[in-house]
Design a protein around this motif. Structure first.
Motif, mmCIF file in Angstrom:
data_model
loop_
_atom_site.group_PDB
_atom_site.id
_atom_site.type_symbol
_atom_site.label_atom_id
_atom_site.label_comp_id
_atom_site.label_asym_id
_atom_site.label_seq_id
_atom_site.Cartn_x
_atom_site.Cartn_y
_atom_site.Cartn_z
ATOM 1 N N LEU A 241 2.526 4.365 3.043
ATOM 2 C CA LEU A 241 2.160 3.860 3.684
ATOM 3 C C LEU A 241 0.916 3.820 4.659
ATOM 4 C CD1 LEU A 241 1.853 0.493 3.263
ATOM 5 C CD2 LEU A 241 3.946 0.864 4.060
ATOM 6 N N GLU A 242 -0.070 3.648 4.985
ATOM 7 C CA GLU A 242 -1.350 2.609 6.662
ATOM 8 C C GLU A 242 -0.633 1.285 6.333
ATOM 9 O OE1 GLU A 242 -1.612 2.081 8.945
ATOM 10 O OE2 GLU A 242 -2.691 3.899 9.739
ATOM 11 N N PRO A 243 0.552 0.418 7.559
ATOM 12 C CA PRO A 243 0.300 -1.229 7.414
ATOM 13 C C PRO A 243 -0.787 -1.768 7.830
ATOM 14 C CG PRO A 243 2.266 -0.112 8.612
ATOM 15 C CD PRO A 243 1.380 1.440 8.070
ATOM 16 N N ARG A 244 -1.653 -0.749 8.314
ATOM 17 C CA ARG A 244 -2.675 -2.053 9.270
ATOM 18 C C ARG A 244 -3.687 -1.585 8.044
ATOM 19 N NH1 ARG A 244 -1.909 -3.009 14.531
ATOM 20 N NH2 ARG A 244 0.386 -2.027 15.546
ATOM 21 N N GLY A 245 -4.017 -0.696 7.228
ATOM 22 C CA GLY A 245 -4.704 -0.896 5.456
ATOM 23 C C GLY A 245 -5.569 0.468 6.500
ATOM 24 N N GLU A 247 -9.256 0.416 7.166
ATOM 25 C CA GLU A 247 -10.211 -0.057 7.743
ATOM 26 C C GLU A 247 -9.301 0.798 9.531
ATOM 27 O OE1 GLU A 247 -9.534 -2.411 6.608
ATOM 28 O OE2 GLU A 247 -10.763 -3.624 5.670
ATOM 29 N N PRO A 276 -14.066 -2.225 -3.818
ATOM 30 C CA PRO A 276 -13.511 -1.964 -2.388
ATOM 31 C C PRO A 276 -11.621 -1.327 -2.887
ATOM 32 C CG PRO A 276 -13.972 -4.288 -1.341
ATOM 33 C CD PRO A 276 -14.264 -4.047 -3.458
ATOM 34 N N ARG A 278 -7.814 0.333 -2.975
ATOM 35 C CA ARG A 278 -6.933 -0.616 -2.598
ATOM 36 C C ARG A 278 -6.301 1.081 -2.253
ATOM 37 N NH1 ARG A 278 -7.623 -3.577 -7.873
ATOM 38 N NH2 ARG A 278 -8.298 -5.476 -6.991
ATOM 39 N N ILE A 279 -6.551 1.849 -2.437
ATOM 40 C CA ILE A 279 -6.050 3.128 -2.200
ATOM 41 C C ILE A 279 -6.114 4.178 -1.394
ATOM 42 C CG2 ILE A 279 -4.186 5.438 -2.514
ATOM 43 C CD1 ILE A 279 -3.033 3.372 -4.950
ATOM 44 N N ARG A 297 3.997 5.648 7.283
ATOM 45 C CA ARG A 297 5.239 5.939 7.147
ATOM 46 C C ARG A 297 5.699 6.200 5.130
ATOM 47 N NH1 ARG A 297 5.957 0.546 10.101
ATOM 48 N NH2 ARG A 297 4.123 1.623 11.829
ATOM 49 N N ALA A 301 7.908 2.087 -2.784
ATOM 50 C CA ALA A 301 7.034 1.150 -2.984
ATOM 51 C C ALA A 301 5.660 0.928 -2.011
ATOM 52 C CB ALA A 301 7.920 -0.039 -3.568
ATOM 53 N N GLY A 302 4.709 0.640 -2.690
ATOM 54 C CA GLY A 302 3.787 -0.252 -1.467
ATOM 55 C C GLY A 302 2.545 0.792 -0.434
ATOM 56 N N ALA A 303 2.638 2.010 -1.280
ATOM 57 C CA ALA A 303 1.457 3.169 -1.131
ATOM 58 C C ALA A 303 0.484 2.524 -0.655
ATOM 59 C CB ALA A 303 2.584 4.604 -1.311
ATOM 60 N N ASN A 304 -0.592 2.892 0.053
ATOM 61 C CA ASN A 304 -2.127 2.837 0.239
ATOM 62 C C ASN A 304 -2.926 4.373 0.578
ATOM 63 O OD1 ASN A 304 -1.605 2.462 3.042
ATOM 64 N ND2 ASN A 304 -2.124 0.757 3.304
#
Lengths: 364, 269
Positions: A241-245, A247, A276, A278-279, A297, A301-304
Motif C-alpha cells: 500500500l502507498e497510502p498517499r496514492g 501520484e 486511470p 487504481r493499482i 506498507r 487488503a487494499g493494496a495499490n
C-alpha cells in the motif's frame, strides 16, 4: 565390446510398435552365432501389462526370456518407474528378465539401467543384454547424441525462455532468420526455433522457403502467450500500500538510481485511452528493498502497488520514459493486461489497438 | 487528460472569485475554509469530485471585520440571495456561500453569529473553525480557466486547521449520517495524502497549546482513532462511500487508516 552397429535411420519414431520392431531387429543382429530369437508381437492388453516377450535360445536349447517395456523417449525418471513396474509383473515368474526398449537412451539412462541390472536396447543401437543362465553378455554402443532432440514439440509458452522468444518475435519486424534474431535479441536459437514451431502450428508465424520467419501476427502472438503466461503467476508478486496514492508514488520514482519498469494500467494509460489506474504494477529486481526505499506498507487488503520480481530480465528491455515514469515495452504491458483481473484484459485489447495504429512507435 | 482540473473545480473557482469580488472590502477578515481550501492544498487528485465541493466557505476573523460596508449589502448588491440558514448565501450562478464564525467567538445564540452592525443572520456559528484563524496563509487564488484572468490574494486556512474543522464536522454528525457529509471524510484523506505527517503534527502540536484553538484541536486529535482507526470505523466508511468506486474501497480504507495511524503515532511522541 563389439563395434557399434548401425541403428535405424534417424527418422522420427512415431509409435511404440515401431520402436519394438526396430529393437528386435537390432537384437537379432548382435546375438552370438547359433542363438535363435523369437518375439511375441503383442502389445499391452487388458490381461497383459507388458509390451512384448522376447525369447533368446542358446545353441544347447536353453532360453532367456525377456519381458519388454517400450518407451519412445524416456527420461531417467520414467525409466526407473518402468523398471519398478516390470519387476512387479515379474514377481513369481521364474526365468524371466526385464528389458527396456526405447527410441533413444541417453548416457544417464543407460547408467541407470546398468545400476538396476536391467537389459536394454534403443533404436540407435545402444544395446546391453545380460543373463546368467544360459550365460549371455552383449554390450554395443549406438548413438551418443539424441538424433531427435526435439522429439517432444513445445506445447506451452509458459517458461522463461518462451517468454523471451515471444517478446523477440513480437518486438522485431520480420523477415529474419532464426540465428539473426538470436544475435539481435540474445535469445538462444534453439529456444527461438521451438517457439517459432509452436506459433507456426498455430498459424501465427509463417516461414519463408529457407526456414526464416517471413511474418508474425504479433497481436495473436501476444494473445497466444497470454494463454500460458500470467502476470500474477509467472512472476513473484508482492502486494503493498502507498497510502498517499499513485501520484505520490510516481513522484518518488522520478530519478531513482535503480531499475524498474511500470506495467499494466498505469503504463497503458500513457499510450492508450484507458481509465486511470487504481493499482501500480512495477517490475523491480528486489521487492523487499524497493518497498523499503519507497516507504510502501506491506498489506493484504487494499493494496495499490504490486512489486513484481520478473520471470526474466526481458521486462526491462525496450522500456521508455514517459511523463516521468519508466514504462515497460507495450508488448509486455499488453500481455500483462491480457492476463490481469477485472477490466484489464479489455485494456490489453485497447492497447493492442493502439499498437496496431502506432507500430512505428514500438516495433523495430 | 490526467492533471487537468475537473470542470467542477473550474466552475467552483470562478464562483469563489465572484464572491471575493463582492466582498473585496473585507478580504482581510475572511479566511477560505472548506472544500475549496482543501483543493488549494491538494490540487487535483484521482479521487472523484462531488458536486457539493463547489461551495465557497469562509471563516470570519471578527477582530478584522470593519463595520462597513455591511456584508449583507455587499452580497445583495451583487445579486446574492439569503439562503435558508443564517450565514448561507446563494450566488447568481447558484453556488452556496457560507460565512461562519468560530463557536467560541460567536457570542450568544444558537445559530446566527452575533456580528454587531452586520446583524445576526450574515454569518453562522460553527464548531472547530478556531484553528483557521491561527493556521492560515496568504495565498493567491487564480481562475482555473485560461480565459479568466482574475487573481486575488487572500487568507487560506492551513491543512492542519482544515483537518481539525473536518474532524469536528464529521464527529458532530455521526449520529445523523448523511451522504452530504461523506465527502468531508474524503477531504480528510486528501489532506493526509498531500501533506507530510511531520508537518501536520508539528502544526497540530502548536495549535493544541494555543488559547484560541487549544480545546478544539485537542478534541479533534482525541476522536481521530475512533473515527478512522479501523477500516470499518465510521469516518473510514464515510470516505469509502464518498469515493463511490467499489474497486477502490479497500485501498481508500487502508490508506486512510494507515495515514491516521501515522499521524496519531507522531502526535503521541
Amino acid at each position: 565390446m563389439k563395434d557399434g552397429v548401425k541403428g535405424m535411420q534417424p527418422n522420427k519414431i512415431v509409435s511404440e510398435q515401431q520402436v519394438l520392431r526396430a529393437c528386435a531387429e537390432l537384437i537379432k543382429g548382435v546375438l552370438p552365432a547359433n542363438w535363435s530369437f523369437t518375439a511375441s508381437e503383442a502389445l499391452k492388453s487388458k490381461t497383459r501389462q507388458y509390451d512384448s516377450l522376447l525369447t533368446l535360445t542358446s545353441p544347447d536349447q536353453r532360453s532367456v526370456n525377456y519381458m519388454v517395456e517400450v518407451k519412445r523417449s524416456p527420461t531417467a525418471k520414467s525409466i526407473v518407474d518402468a523398471v519398478t513396474q516390470l519387476r512387479l509383473l515379474l514377481e513369481g515368474r521364474e526365468g524371466e528378465l526385464p528389458l527396456l526398449a526405447a527410441g533413444y537412451l541417453g548416457r544417464r539412462s543407460q547408467e541407470v539401467l546398468k545400476e538396476l541390472d536391467v537389459s536394454y536396447v534403443d533404436t540407435t543401437g545402444n544395446i546391453r543384454l545380460t543373463a546368467s543362465s544360459p550365460g549371455l553378455f552383449v554390450e554395443v554402443q549406438g548413438a551418443q547424441k539424441d538424433p531427435w532432440p526435439d522429439d517432444q514439440p513445445l506445447r506451452t509458452l509458459r517458461g522463461r525462455g518462451a517468454g523471451r522468444a515471444v517478446r523477440a518475435l513480437v518486438d522485431t519486424i520480420p523477415p529474419y532468420g532464426v540465428r539473426e534474431l538470436s544475435a539481435r535479441t540474445g535469445v538462444a536459437a534453439p529456444t527461438l526455433s521451438r517457439v517459432i514451431d509452436l506459433l507456426e502450428r498455430d498459424a501465427i508465424v509463417t516461414r519463408d522457403s529457407r526456414g526464416g520467419v517471413a511474418s508474425v501476427d504479433w497481436a495473436d502472438a501476444l494473445r497466444r502467450w497470454s494463454q500460458d503466461y500470467e502476470l500474477r503467476r509467472s512472476n513473484t508478486v508482492t502486494s503493498y500500500l502507498e497510502p498517499r496514492g499513485l501520484e505520490a508514488l510516481g513522484q518518488r520514482l522520478d530519478d531513482v538510481p535503480w531499475r524498474y519498469a511500470v506495467t499494466s494500467s498505469l503504463a497503458a494509460q500513457r499510450f492508450a485511452p484507458v481509465a486511470p489506474a487504481r493499482i501500480a504494477v512495477l517490475y523491480v529486481d528486489d521487492a523487499t528493498s524497493t518497498a523499503e526505499t519507497l516507504d510502501l506498507r506491506s498489506t493484504e487488503a487494499g493494496a495499490n502497488v504490486l512489486l513484481v520480481e520478473p520471470f526474466d530480465e526481458v521486462v526491462f528491455e525496450r522500456t521508455v520514459k514517459l511523463d516521468g515514469l519508466i514504462v515497460a515495452a507495450p508488448s509486455q504491458v499488453a500481455v500483462d493486461l491480457l492476463t490481469g483481473p477485472g477490466r484489464e484484459p479489455a485494456e490489453g485489447e485497447a492497447l493492442i489497438d493502439w499498437m496496431e495504429k502506432n507500430e512505428d512507435a514500438w516495433r523495430s | 487528460m490526467p492533471g487537468d482540473p475537473d470542470p467542477l473545480y473550474v466552475a467552483a473557482r470562478a464562483a469563489l472569485l465572484d464572491t471575493l469580488d463582492a466582498l473585496r472590502e473585507h478580504h482581510d477578515a475572511l479566511v477560505l475554509v472548506g472544500a475549496q481550501a482543501v483543493y488549494v492544498h491538494t490540487g487535483a487528485t484521482t479521487l472523484s469530485v462531488a458536486e457539493y465541493t463547489t461551495d465557497a466557505d469562509f471563516c470570519i476573523a471578527l477582530d478584522l471585520l470593519t463595520d462597513s460596508p455591511l456584508l449583507a449589502d455587499c452580497l445583495l448588491a451583487n445579486g446574492y440571495e439569503i439562503g435558508t440558514n443564517p450565514g448561507s448565501w446563494i450566488s447568481p450562478r447558484g453556488i452556496t456561500v457560507d460565512l461562519m464564525v468560530p463557536e467560541v467567538l460567536a457570542g450568544a445564540g444558537s445559530r446566527g453569529a452575533r456580528l454587531g452592525p452586520h446583524g445576526n443572520r450574515a454569518a453562522r456559528r460553527a464548531k472547530g473553525l478556531e484553528a483557521s484563524l491561527l493556521d492560515r496563509q496568504r495565498t493567491v487564488i487564480t481562475a482555473l480557466e485560461p480565459s479568466d484572468e482574475r487573481s486575488v490574494e487572500i487568507w487560506v486556512a492551513g491543512p492542519s486547521a482544515l483537518l481539525i474543522a473536518k474532524i469536528h464536522k464529521i464527529n458532530e454528525r455521526l449520529d445523523s449520517p448523511d451522504r452530504l457529509n461523506d465527502k468531508d471524510a474524503l477531504d480528510v484523506l486528501r489532506l493526509l495524502q498531500s501533506v507530510s505527517t511531520n508537518s501536520l503534527s508539528n502544526r497540530l502540536n502548536e495549535l493544541r497549546t494555543s488559547d484560541l484553538a487549544g480545546d478544539a484541536t485537542a478534541q479533534a486529535i482525541d476522536v481521530l482513532p475512533a473515527l478512522f482507526g479501523q477500516s470499518d470505523s465510521p469516518g473510514t466508511r464515510m470516505a469509502v462511500r464518498a469515493a463511490g468506486e467499489q474497486s477502490l474501497d479497500t485501498i481508500i480504507a487502508a490508506s486512510l487508516v494507515a495515514l491516521v495511524e501515522d499521524l496519531v503515532d507522531e502526535l503521541a511522541i
